[in-house]
Scaffold this active site. Structure first.
Site, PDB file in Angstrom:
ATOM      1  N   SER A 180      24.471  19.983  32.977  1.00  0.00           N
ATOM      2  CA  SER A 180      23.804  20.821  31.963  1.00  0.00           C
ATOM      3  C   SER A 180      22.851  21.845  32.585  1.00  0.00           C
ATOM      4  CB  SER A 180      23.084  19.940  30.932  1.00  0.00           C
ATOM      5  OG  SER A 180      24.024  19.121  30.254  1.00  0.00           O
TER       6      SER A 180
ATOM      7  N   ASN B  28      32.783  25.079  37.570  1.00  0.00           N
ATOM      8  CA  ASN B  28      33.903  24.162  37.327  1.00  0.00           C
ATOM      9  C   ASN B  28      34.403  24.409  35.903  1.00  0.00           C
ATOM     10  OD1 ASN B  28      35.644  22.029  36.964  1.00  0.00           O
ATOM     11  ND2 ASN B  28      34.056  20.444  36.990  1.00  0.00           N
ATOM     12  N   TRP B  29      35.536  25.086  35.812  1.00  0.00           N
ATOM     13  CA  TRP B  29      36.054  25.459  34.482  1.00  0.00           C
ATOM     14  C   TRP B  29      36.701  24.279  33.768  1.00  0.00           C
ATOM     15  CZ3 TRP B  29      39.009  30.766  35.469  1.00  0.00           C
ATOM     16  CH2 TRP B  29      38.077  31.706  35.945  1.00  0.00           C
ATOM     17  N   LYS B  30      36.962  23.206  34.484  1.00  0.00           N
ATOM     18  CA  LYS B  30      37.644  22.022  33.924  1.00  0.00           C
ATOM     19  C   LYS B  30      38.969  22.459  33.264  1.00  0.00           C
ATOM     20  CE  LYS B  30      33.159  19.932  33.384  1.00  0.00           C
ATOM     21  NZ  LYS B  30      32.349  18.871  32.831  1.00  0.00           N
TER      22      LYS B  30
ATOM     23  N   GLU C 137      34.397  12.806  36.050  1.00  0.00           N
ATOM     24  CA  GLU C 137      35.481  12.717  35.057  1.00  0.00           C
ATOM     25  C   GLU C 137      36.756  12.169  35.707  1.00  0.00           C
ATOM     26  OE1 GLU C 137      35.200  16.745  33.605  1.00  0.00           O
ATOM     27  OE2 GLU C 137      33.269  16.256  32.700  1.00  0.00           O
TER      28      GLU C 137
ATOM     29  N   GLU D  31      25.583  14.919  40.625  1.00  0.00           N
ATOM     30  CA  GLU D  31      25.798  15.149  39.197  1.00  0.00           C
ATOM     31  C   GLU D  31      25.562  13.854  38.436  1.00  0.00           C
ATOM     32  OE1 GLU D  31      28.434  18.750  38.479  1.00  0.00           O
ATOM     33  OE2 GLU D  31      29.799  17.088  38.783  1.00  0.00           O
TER      34      GLU D  31
ATOM     35  N   GLY E  44      29.285  23.447  34.845  1.00  0.00           N
ATOM     36  CA  GLY E  44      30.450  23.212  33.993  1.00  0.00           C
ATOM     37  C   GLY E  44      30.468  24.196  32.834  1.00  0.00           C
ATOM     38  N   GLY E  45      29.977  23.749  31.680  1.00  0.00           N
ATOM     39  CA  GLY E  45      30.047  24.546  30.451  1.00  0.00           C
ATOM     40  C   GLY E  45      29.573  25.985  30.606  1.00  0.00           C
TER      41      GLY E  45
ATOM     42  N   GLY F   6      27.641  17.741  30.607  1.00  0.00           N
ATOM     43  CA  GLY F   6      28.164  18.136  29.297  1.00  0.00           C
ATOM     44  C   GLY F   6      27.364  17.591  28.127  1.00  0.00           C
TER      45      GLY F   6
ATOM     46  N   HIS G  39      34.814  14.169  41.223  1.00  0.00           N
ATOM     47  CA  HIS G  39      34.066  14.480  39.996  1.00  0.00           C
ATOM     48  C   HIS G  39      34.034  13.227  39.109  1.00  0.00           C
ATOM     49  CE1 HIS G  39      32.946  16.227  36.163  1.00  0.00           C
ATOM     50  NE2 HIS G  39      32.475  17.259  36.845  1.00  0.00           N
TER      51      HIS G  39
HETATM   52  C1  PEP Z   1      30.300  19.384  35.693  1.00  0.00           C
HETATM   53  O1  PEP Z   1      31.134  18.792  35.012  1.00  0.00           O
HETATM   54  O2  PEP Z   1      30.498  19.511  36.912  1.00  0.00           O
HETATM   55  C2  PEP Z   1      29.110  19.892  35.027  1.00  0.00           C
HETATM   56  C3  PEP Z   1      28.050  20.088  35.750  1.00  0.00           C
HETATM   57  O3  PEP Z   1      29.203  20.116  33.668  1.00  0.00           O
HETATM   58  P1  PEP Z   1      28.089  20.726  32.705  1.00  0.00           P
HETATM   59  O4  PEP Z   1      27.401  21.852  33.438  1.00  0.00           O
HETATM   60  O5  PEP Z   1      28.818  21.189  31.497  1.00  0.00           O
HETATM   61  O6  PEP Z   1      27.112  19.613  32.407  1.00  0.00           O
END
Ligand code: PEP
Length: 251
Positions: free
Chosen positions: A214, A9-11, A98, A168, A235-236, A174, A96
Protein backbone atom coordinates in the site's frame (compact mmCIF):
# COMPACT_ATOMS: atom_id res chain seq x y z
CA UNK A 1 26.57 2.55 -3.66
CA UNK A 2 23.25 0.73 -3.51
CA UNK A 3 20.61 1.63 -6.07
CA UNK A 4 17.36 3.45 -5.41
CA UNK A 5 14.60 1.51 -7.13
CA UNK A 6 10.89 1.99 -7.75
CA UNK A 7 9.28 -1.11 -9.28
CA UNK A 8 5.67 -1.53 -10.38
CA UNK A 9 4.04 -4.95 -10.06
CA UNK A 10 1.02 -4.89 -12.37
CA UNK A 11 -0.08 -8.38 -11.25
CA UNK A 12 -2.89 -9.82 -13.46
CA UNK A 13 -4.15 -6.44 -14.67
CA UNK A 14 -4.45 -4.55 -17.98
CA UNK A 15 -5.06 -5.72 -21.52
CA UNK A 16 -2.02 -5.79 -23.81
CA UNK A 17 -3.06 -2.44 -25.33
CA UNK A 18 -3.61 -0.88 -21.89
CA UNK A 19 -0.27 -2.22 -20.69
CA UNK A 20 1.60 -0.78 -23.67
CA UNK A 21 -0.11 2.60 -23.15
CA UNK A 22 0.77 2.52 -19.43
CA UNK A 23 4.39 1.64 -20.18
CA UNK A 24 4.64 4.49 -22.71
CA UNK A 25 3.16 6.94 -20.21
CA UNK A 26 5.65 5.85 -17.53
CA UNK A 27 8.55 6.16 -19.98
CA UNK A 28 7.42 9.63 -21.07
CA UNK A 29 6.98 10.88 -17.52
CA UNK A 30 10.22 9.38 -16.23
CA UNK A 31 12.12 12.46 -17.39
CA UNK A 32 10.94 14.15 -14.17
CA UNK A 33 12.19 11.34 -11.91
CA UNK A 34 15.63 11.89 -10.35
CA UNK A 35 18.22 10.21 -12.56
CA UNK A 36 19.59 8.04 -9.74
CA UNK A 37 16.27 6.20 -9.33
CA UNK A 38 15.96 2.95 -11.30
CA UNK A 39 12.43 2.46 -12.64
CA UNK A 40 11.12 -1.04 -13.29
CA UNK A 41 7.73 -2.24 -14.53
CA UNK A 42 6.50 -5.84 -14.21
CA UNK A 43 3.67 -6.57 -16.67
CA UNK A 44 1.99 -9.97 -17.15
CA UNK A 45 3.90 -12.48 -19.32
CA UNK A 46 1.73 -11.83 -22.40
CA UNK A 47 2.69 -8.14 -22.35
CA UNK A 48 6.44 -8.45 -21.93
CA UNK A 49 7.49 -8.31 -25.60
CA UNK A 50 5.31 -5.34 -26.65
CA UNK A 51 6.01 -3.51 -23.38
CA UNK A 52 9.78 -4.06 -23.76
CA UNK A 53 9.51 -2.72 -27.33
CA UNK A 54 7.48 0.27 -26.15
CA UNK A 55 10.11 1.29 -23.56
CA UNK A 56 13.20 0.38 -25.63
CA UNK A 57 15.72 3.21 -25.49
CA UNK A 58 14.16 4.67 -22.34
CA UNK A 59 15.39 4.32 -18.76
CA UNK A 60 12.58 1.88 -17.90
CA UNK A 61 13.55 -1.75 -17.22
CA UNK A 62 11.08 -4.61 -17.58
CA UNK A 63 10.58 -7.39 -15.06
CA UNK A 64 8.57 -10.61 -15.08
CA UNK A 65 6.38 -11.46 -12.10
CA UNK A 66 7.55 -15.07 -11.81
CA UNK A 67 9.49 -17.78 -13.67
CA UNK A 68 9.50 -21.56 -13.79
CA UNK A 69 11.60 -23.70 -11.46
CA UNK A 70 12.80 -25.86 -14.35
CA UNK A 71 14.92 -24.69 -17.31
CA UNK A 72 12.70 -26.12 -20.10
CA UNK A 73 10.63 -29.08 -21.18
CA UNK A 74 7.26 -30.67 -20.45
CA UNK A 75 5.92 -28.19 -17.90
CA UNK A 76 2.63 -27.04 -19.43
CA UNK A 77 1.76 -23.46 -18.63
CA UNK A 78 5.17 -22.53 -17.24
CA UNK A 79 7.52 -19.82 -18.56
CA UNK A 80 11.27 -20.37 -18.27
CA UNK A 81 13.78 -17.80 -17.02
CA UNK A 82 15.58 -18.05 -20.38
CA UNK A 83 12.35 -17.13 -22.20
CA UNK A 84 11.79 -14.14 -19.94
CA UNK A 85 15.34 -12.91 -20.49
CA UNK A 86 14.98 -13.45 -24.24
CA UNK A 87 11.73 -11.49 -24.27
CA UNK A 88 13.44 -8.38 -22.90
CA UNK A 89 13.31 -8.61 -19.10
CA UNK A 90 16.19 -7.63 -16.84
CA UNK A 91 14.44 -8.52 -13.59
CA UNK A 92 12.07 -11.15 -12.22
CA UNK A 93 9.95 -10.92 -9.07
CA UNK A 94 10.29 -14.12 -7.05
CA UNK A 95 8.57 -15.26 -3.86
CA UNK A 96 5.76 -12.71 -3.92
CA UNK A 97 3.37 -13.51 -1.05
CA UNK A 98 0.52 -14.10 -3.53
CA UNK A 99 2.60 -16.83 -5.16
CA UNK A 100 3.58 -18.31 -1.81
CA UNK A 101 -0.05 -18.22 -0.62
CA UNK A 102 -2.04 -19.22 -3.72
CA UNK A 103 0.44 -21.34 -5.71
CA UNK A 104 2.34 -23.21 -3.03
CA UNK A 105 5.67 -21.57 -3.71
CA UNK A 106 8.15 -23.23 -1.37
CA UNK A 107 11.64 -22.15 -0.39
CA UNK A 108 13.01 -25.18 -2.24
CA UNK A 109 11.33 -24.08 -5.47
CA UNK A 110 12.43 -20.51 -4.94
CA UNK A 111 16.08 -21.48 -4.66
CA UNK A 112 15.78 -23.26 -8.02
CA UNK A 113 14.04 -20.23 -9.57
CA UNK A 114 16.66 -17.86 -8.20
CA UNK A 115 19.53 -19.90 -9.63
CA UNK A 116 17.86 -20.27 -13.04
CA UNK A 117 17.07 -16.55 -13.18
CA UNK A 118 20.61 -15.58 -12.19
CA UNK A 119 22.09 -17.97 -14.75
CA UNK A 120 20.13 -16.08 -17.42
CA UNK A 121 21.45 -12.72 -16.23
CA UNK A 122 18.13 -11.73 -14.64
CA UNK A 123 18.14 -9.86 -11.33
CA UNK A 124 15.64 -11.42 -8.92
CA UNK A 125 13.47 -9.13 -6.81
CA UNK A 126 13.07 -11.49 -3.87
CA UNK A 127 9.99 -10.81 -1.71
CA UNK A 128 9.82 -11.53 2.00
CA UNK A 129 7.25 -10.56 4.61
CA UNK A 130 5.11 -11.81 7.44
CA UNK A 131 1.35 -12.39 7.72
CA UNK A 132 -0.77 -10.40 10.15
CA UNK A 133 -1.01 -13.21 12.71
CA UNK A 134 2.76 -13.63 12.60
CA UNK A 135 3.30 -9.95 13.32
CA UNK A 136 0.68 -9.94 16.05
CA UNK A 137 2.46 -12.89 17.66
CA UNK A 138 5.75 -10.97 17.49
CA UNK A 139 7.20 -13.50 15.02
CA UNK A 140 7.92 -11.14 12.12
CA UNK A 141 11.69 -11.14 12.56
CA UNK A 142 11.77 -14.95 12.75
CA UNK A 143 9.56 -15.32 9.65
CA UNK A 144 11.57 -12.89 7.54
CA UNK A 145 14.83 -14.32 8.88
CA UNK A 146 13.76 -17.80 7.77
CA UNK A 147 12.71 -16.55 4.31
CA UNK A 148 16.19 -15.09 3.90
CA UNK A 149 18.00 -18.12 5.30
CA UNK A 150 16.08 -20.71 3.27
CA UNK A 151 16.47 -18.99 -0.09
CA UNK A 152 18.90 -16.07 -0.30
CA UNK A 153 21.49 -17.60 1.99
CA UNK A 154 21.55 -20.74 -0.15
CA UNK A 155 23.13 -18.68 -2.93
CA UNK A 156 26.80 -17.86 -3.31
CA UNK A 157 27.81 -14.30 -2.33
CA UNK A 158 28.36 -13.60 -6.04
CA UNK A 159 24.81 -14.75 -6.87
CA UNK A 160 23.22 -13.03 -3.86
CA UNK A 161 24.88 -9.72 -4.73
CA UNK A 162 22.64 -9.50 -7.84
CA UNK A 163 19.42 -9.81 -5.82
CA UNK A 164 17.09 -6.95 -4.85
CA UNK A 165 15.06 -7.65 -1.70
CA UNK A 166 11.49 -6.45 -1.23
CA UNK A 167 10.07 -6.45 2.29
CA UNK A 168 6.30 -6.73 1.86
CA UNK A 169 4.24 -7.33 5.01
CA UNK A 170 1.33 -9.46 3.78
CA UNK A 171 -1.11 -7.47 5.93
CA UNK A 172 -0.20 -4.31 4.00
CA UNK A 173 -0.47 -5.68 0.45
CA UNK A 174 -3.53 -4.36 -1.33
CA UNK A 175 -5.22 -3.54 1.98
CA UNK A 176 -4.67 0.21 2.09
CA UNK A 177 -2.88 -0.32 5.43
CA UNK A 178 0.77 0.71 5.17
CA UNK A 179 3.48 -0.22 7.65
CA UNK A 180 4.54 2.89 9.54
CA UNK A 181 7.94 4.19 8.53
CA UNK A 182 9.20 3.10 11.98
CA UNK A 183 7.89 -0.47 11.50
CA UNK A 184 9.35 -0.64 7.99
CA UNK A 185 12.73 0.83 8.96
CA UNK A 186 13.00 -1.57 11.92
CA UNK A 187 12.63 -4.66 9.78
CA UNK A 188 14.69 -3.28 6.88
CA UNK A 189 17.51 -2.71 9.38
CA UNK A 190 17.01 -6.29 10.60
CA UNK A 191 17.26 -7.57 7.00
CA UNK A 192 20.42 -5.57 6.35
CA UNK A 193 21.88 -6.81 9.63
CA UNK A 194 21.10 -10.40 8.64
CA UNK A 195 22.80 -9.87 5.27
CA UNK A 196 25.83 -8.43 7.07
CA UNK A 197 25.92 -11.45 9.38
CA UNK A 198 25.86 -13.87 6.45
CA UNK A 199 27.83 -12.08 3.74
CA UNK A 200 29.62 -9.21 5.51
CA UNK A 201 28.82 -5.55 6.08
CA UNK A 202 30.26 -4.29 2.77
CA UNK A 203 27.96 -6.72 0.95
CA UNK A 204 24.93 -5.65 3.02
CA UNK A 205 25.53 -1.97 2.29
CA UNK A 206 25.30 -2.63 -1.46
CA UNK A 207 21.97 -4.50 -1.49
CA UNK A 208 18.79 -2.54 -2.25
CA UNK A 209 15.91 -3.35 0.09
CA UNK A 210 12.52 -2.12 -1.17
CA UNK A 211 9.35 -1.63 0.85
CA UNK A 212 6.05 -2.91 -0.56
CA UNK A 213 2.52 -2.75 0.81
CA UNK A 214 0.00 0.00 0.00
CA UNK A 215 2.77 2.43 -0.89
CA UNK A 216 1.25 5.49 -2.56
CA UNK A 217 2.14 9.08 -3.44
CA UNK A 218 0.99 10.27 0.01
CA UNK A 219 3.29 8.00 2.03
CA UNK A 220 6.24 7.23 -0.27
CA UNK A 221 8.42 10.18 0.73
CA UNK A 222 8.29 9.33 4.43
CA UNK A 223 9.09 5.66 3.77
CA UNK A 224 11.89 6.41 1.30
CA UNK A 225 13.49 8.83 3.76
CA UNK A 226 14.30 5.91 6.11
CA UNK A 227 17.99 4.97 6.01
CA UNK A 228 17.46 1.31 5.15
CA UNK A 229 14.60 1.73 2.66
CA UNK A 230 15.97 1.93 -0.87
CA UNK A 231 12.71 2.32 -2.75
CA UNK A 232 9.42 0.54 -3.26
CA UNK A 233 7.67 -2.38 -4.90
CA UNK A 234 4.35 -0.89 -5.86
CA UNK A 235 1.20 -2.86 -6.66
CA UNK A 236 -2.11 -1.01 -7.05
CA UNK A 237 -0.58 2.45 -7.44
CA UNK A 238 1.63 1.26 -10.32
CA UNK A 239 -1.44 0.88 -12.56
CA UNK A 240 -1.78 4.64 -12.92
CA UNK A 241 1.25 6.27 -14.54
CA UNK A 242 0.63 9.51 -12.65
CA UNK A 243 0.64 7.80 -9.23
CA UNK A 244 3.57 5.53 -10.03
CA UNK A 245 5.63 8.46 -11.27
CA UNK A 246 4.65 10.56 -8.25
CA UNK A 247 5.99 7.76 -6.02
CA UNK A 248 9.21 7.58 -8.05
CA UNK A 249 9.57 11.36 -7.74
CA UNK A 250 9.27 11.10 -3.95
CA UNK A 251 13.02 10.73 -3.58
C1 PEP B 1 2.55 -5.90 -4.11
O1 PEP B 1 1.69 -6.76 -4.30
O2 PEP B 1 3.73 -6.14 -4.41
C2 PEP B 1 2.12 -4.64 -3.52
C3 PEP B 1 3.01 -3.93 -2.90
O3 PEP B 1 0.79 -4.30 -3.66
P1 PEP B 1 0.06 -2.97 -3.18
O4 PEP B 1 0.99 -1.81 -3.45
O5 PEP B 1 -1.19 -2.89 -3.97
O6 PEP B 1 -0.18 -3.11 -1.70
Amino acid sequence: MRRKIVAGNWKMNTSVAEGVALAKAVAAGAIEVPSDVDIIIAPPFTHIVPVAEAVAGSRIAVSAQNCADEPKGAYTGEVAASMIAGAGCRYVILGHSERRQYYGETSEKLVKKMRLALAEGLKPIYCVGEKLEERNAGNHFAVVGAQLAEVLFELTPEEASKVVIAYEPVWAIGTGVTATSAQAQEIHAFIRGSLAGKFGSDFAEEISILYGGSCKPSNAAELFACPDIDGGLIGGASLKAEDFLAIAKSY
